[in-house]
Design a protein around this motif. Sequence first.
Motif, short mmCIF file in Angstrom:
data_model
loop_
_atom_site.label_atom_id
_atom_site.label_comp_id
_atom_site.label_asym_id
_atom_site.label_seq_id
_atom_site.Cartn_x
_atom_site.Cartn_y
_atom_site.Cartn_z
N VAL A 65 -12.40 8.79 -48.13
CA VAL A 65 -13.72 9.10 -47.39
C VAL A 65 -14.05 10.56 -47.67
CG1 VAL A 65 -15.70 8.43 -45.97
CG2 VAL A 65 -14.50 6.68 -46.85
N GLU A 66 -12.91 11.17 -46.05
CA GLU A 66 -13.23 12.33 -45.22
C GLU A 66 -13.25 13.53 -46.45
OE1 GLU A 66 -11.68 8.29 -42.99
OE2 GLU A 66 -11.27 10.11 -44.20
N GLU A 67 -12.67 13.14 -47.98
CA GLU A 67 -12.93 14.10 -48.78
C GLU A 67 -14.26 14.55 -49.07
OE1 GLU A 67 -9.73 14.50 -51.71
OE2 GLU A 67 -8.07 13.49 -50.73
N TYR A 68 -14.83 13.76 -49.23
CA TYR A 68 -16.09 13.51 -50.03
C TYR A 68 -17.36 13.08 -49.09
CZ TYR A 68 -13.77 12.69 -53.89
OH TYR A 68 -12.41 12.99 -54.73
N VAL A 69 -17.49 12.61 -47.49
CA VAL A 69 -18.55 12.68 -46.68
C VAL A 69 -18.57 13.06 -45.25
CG1 VAL A 69 -19.90 10.73 -45.52
CG2 VAL A 69 -18.34 10.09 -47.99
N ASN A 70 -19.30 13.46 -44.40
CA ASN A 70 -19.73 14.51 -43.82
C ASN A 70 -19.20 13.29 -42.21
OD1 ASN A 70 -20.13 17.00 -44.48
ND2 ASN A 70 -21.63 15.54 -45.12
N VAL A 71 -17.76 13.84 -41.60
CA VAL A 71 -17.79 13.03 -40.46
C VAL A 71 -18.30 13.82 -39.32
CG1 VAL A 71 -16.19 11.83 -39.37
CG2 VAL A 71 -15.53 12.67 -41.59
N TRP A 72 -18.87 13.19 -38.33
CA TRP A 72 -20.18 13.78 -37.30
C TRP A 72 -19.41 13.56 -36.09
CZ3 TRP A 72 -22.35 17.87 -38.67
CH2 TRP A 72 -23.41 17.97 -40.68
N PRO A 73 -19.00 13.83 -35.14
CA PRO A 73 -18.97 13.40 -33.88
C PRO A 73 -20.12 12.92 -33.52
CG PRO A 73 -19.00 16.07 -33.44
CD PRO A 73 -19.63 15.21 -34.82
N ALA A 74 -19.96 11.47 -32.59
CA ALA A 74 -20.93 10.56 -32.19
C ALA A 74 -20.87 10.55 -30.08
CB ALA A 74 -21.55 9.41 -33.02
N ARG A 75 -22.35 11.07 -30.07
CA ARG A 75 -22.61 10.69 -28.56
C ARG A 75 -23.57 10.47 -28.37
NH1 ARG A 75 -18.12 11.96 -29.66
NH2 ARG A 75 -17.22 14.64 -28.96
N LYS A 76 -23.04 9.41 -26.84
CA LYS A 76 -24.20 8.65 -26.01
C LYS A 76 -25.74 8.79 -25.96
CE LYS A 76 -25.51 5.09 -22.59
NZ LYS A 76 -25.33 5.13 -21.20
N HIS A 77 -26.60 8.54 -26.99
CA HIS A 77 -27.87 9.00 -27.38
C HIS A 77 -28.54 9.43 -28.41
CE1 HIS A 77 -29.36 6.63 -23.44
NE2 HIS A 77 -28.95 7.33 -22.96
N ASP A 78 -27.23 9.62 -29.11
CA ASP A 78 -27.78 11.23 -30.50
C ASP A 78 -28.67 10.11 -31.26
OD1 ASP A 78 -26.05 12.93 -29.96
OD2 ASP A 78 -25.12 12.31 -30.59
N HIS A 79 -29.16 10.25 -31.69
CA HIS A 79 -29.58 9.42 -33.05
C HIS A 79 -29.48 9.97 -34.31
CE1 HIS A 79 -33.66 7.38 -34.06
NE2 HIS A 79 -32.90 6.43 -34.69
N PHE A 80 -28.77 9.69 -35.51
CA PHE A 80 -28.47 9.79 -36.55
C PHE A 80 -30.05 9.43 -37.53
CE2 PHE A 80 -24.88 10.03 -34.57
CZ PHE A 80 -24.41 11.40 -34.25
N LEU A 81 -30.46 10.24 -38.71
CA LEU A 81 -31.53 9.70 -39.46
C LEU A 81 -31.14 9.45 -40.82
CD1 LEU A 81 -34.42 11.98 -38.13
CD2 LEU A 81 -34.06 10.10 -37.36
N ILE A 82 -31.96 8.49 -41.23
CA ILE A 82 -30.13 7.68 -42.61
C ILE A 82 -31.76 7.25 -43.89
CG2 ILE A 82 -29.05 6.62 -43.51
CD1 ILE A 82 -27.77 6.02 -40.90
N PRO A 83 -33.09 8.22 -44.63
CA PRO A 83 -33.67 7.95 -45.12
C PRO A 83 -32.36 7.06 -46.40
CG PRO A 83 -33.17 10.18 -45.35
CD PRO A 83 -32.47 9.38 -44.48
N ALA A 84 -33.27 6.67 -47.22
CA ALA A 84 -32.99 5.96 -48.67
C ALA A 84 -31.94 6.90 -49.21
CB ALA A 84 -33.89 5.13 -49.21
N GLY A 85 -30.93 6.86 -49.60
CA GLY A 85 -30.21 7.22 -50.87
C GLY A 85 -29.23 8.24 -50.11
N THR A 86 -28.80 8.03 -48.79
CA THR A 86 -28.64 9.08 -48.35
C THR A 86 -26.84 8.34 -48.21
OG1 THR A 86 -30.55 10.11 -46.55
CG2 THR A 86 -27.70 10.49 -46.14
#
Length: 581
Positions: free
Chosen positions: A391-412
């Motif tokens: 997966v990591e060859e094609y998809v971004n891997v982001w660090p996640a911390r408490k209270h972070d908010h990741f937005l995911i509109p359809a198609g993402t």
Amino acid sequence: MKPRPAFDKHPAVLISRTETDCALGWGEILDRLQAHGPARRIAIECYPGVLLEPLRWEIVRHLAAEFVLETTEAMLTAPVIEETFAKVLGDDPVFGCMIPIALEEFFDPAKVETARRAAENTRGRVIAIGTGATVLLPHPDLLIYVDIARWEIQRRQRRGEAPSLGLANATASPGQLYKRAFFLDWRAADRRRHEIHEKVDFWIDGNVPEHPAMLSREMMRTSLAAVTQRPFSLVPFFDPGPWGGQWMRRHFDLPEGPANYAWCFNCVPEENSLALKFGSRVFEMPALMLVHEYPEQLLGAAIVRKLGAEFPIRFDFLDTIEGGNLSLQVHPLCSYIRKHFGLSYTQDESYYMLDAAPDATVYLGLRAGIDRETFSAELRSAQAGERGFCVEEYVNVWPARKHDHFLIPAGTIHCSGRNSMVLEISATPYIFTFKLWDWGRLGLDGRPRPIHLEHGLKNIQWDRTTSWVQEHLIDKKTHVAAGEGWWEERTGLHSLEFIETRRHWFTAPVSHHTYGNLNVLNLVDGDAAIVESPTNAFPPFTVHYAETFIVPAAVGPYTIRPAVAGEKPLATIKAYVREGD
């Protein structure tokens, strides 16, 4: 460190302190039914999944009917039912089509006519019992409705106790039973319940057949109206999964037994139940009935005009602490879900990090410069079992911390990585998630989980790559306002999505207002808070850490303050439907 106040696993809305407002146990129920007066024609309408034998033994036997109509005897034969609804269900193991279905479509018209004629020719008491009792007796003298929570239905499906409507298939896999119930049986039953709602004389809680509860028509109406005027929480339920974690077990004091807890559904009225309290007595019912019968008071007129009687906001938990990655997935675009599944909106969503271990990550968006054809070919090869998929060859891997908010509109393309405790905030278009890769693992039943690669590849937005994701989807908080002891931030969602989220940090009371719009909130930091009415329109409502609660559109102004003054700042996250969308 002192322990946090307990997460309320059994919230109930106090309607009255008078226990006799709710009948409890078969003895009291039978007394009230008999006191209702003489009834020659009695219909006991049942939601699919209700156990009929206790009703036959406790009600039908004691009411001494001369003739009993069993609804299953007037239905179409199993092969005809299968053929009739083949197009609705399709061949996919998970998805079907969301189209209106009437309960009458399960019945043989000739058999129905025969049953009605036999009832008319019977001089004594006639009782119709089962799902569709009001098809056989459309104008009963006494109408009883026996209801059940969706979660209890699922448990019965897993135990082989709840066959599909009109079929003798209780031993089918839980997945098959759930799909058929979701797209077929529940749609027809929901429609019938709404059609007869005002005519029901008594409502019976059929979740625990040994300890049933019952409300009169007037008490049900009074109770639901009262719920729309105050904040409340739905009854949560917890379920294990192949990637599930241990955070909820520890923080919510969940029982041992399951290897993990992956999901918590705590604000999904399609699935959750609503508990009403009368003194020490509790009546549990599907929350969906509140949505269907009091939509404008709960949702607001603008939402009803846009979406109909559909609860549009979903809060749930995804626990991967000491667990694994979720499946790599994508949600359908609006045009796609409308064309293929009959829905008008889709699952735009977000991950709010309620908690996170130091190594927590979120997979979100495609890496810049990948080759679309190679990506698709390698996924197909992995699905065929020919190789793994990195997966990591094609998809971004982001660090996640408490209270972070990741937005995911359809198609993402996205998924939560391990060691995350996610509060998922999303629109609620039922169960349409297209899995692309599941890390080569098996489900809890020992079988591969369904993958919907072709659906998914048709919905991926290929231009949502690293820089776009970083600019538009990762923790895009902006300052909105501040006052004495509080400040407000906008945390999302993306402009492509119709839900807005706001976070309030506070050490003093914060004023809120629904402005005729449904509000859904979660206490994402702090031990406990008090929700109050500035005009004493509803009793104070206490919410504990991580609890989700609903503020109906009809409430108007309300305030939230720390339960204990002088604590460090508390935080709520609030979601509502954006104006003009």
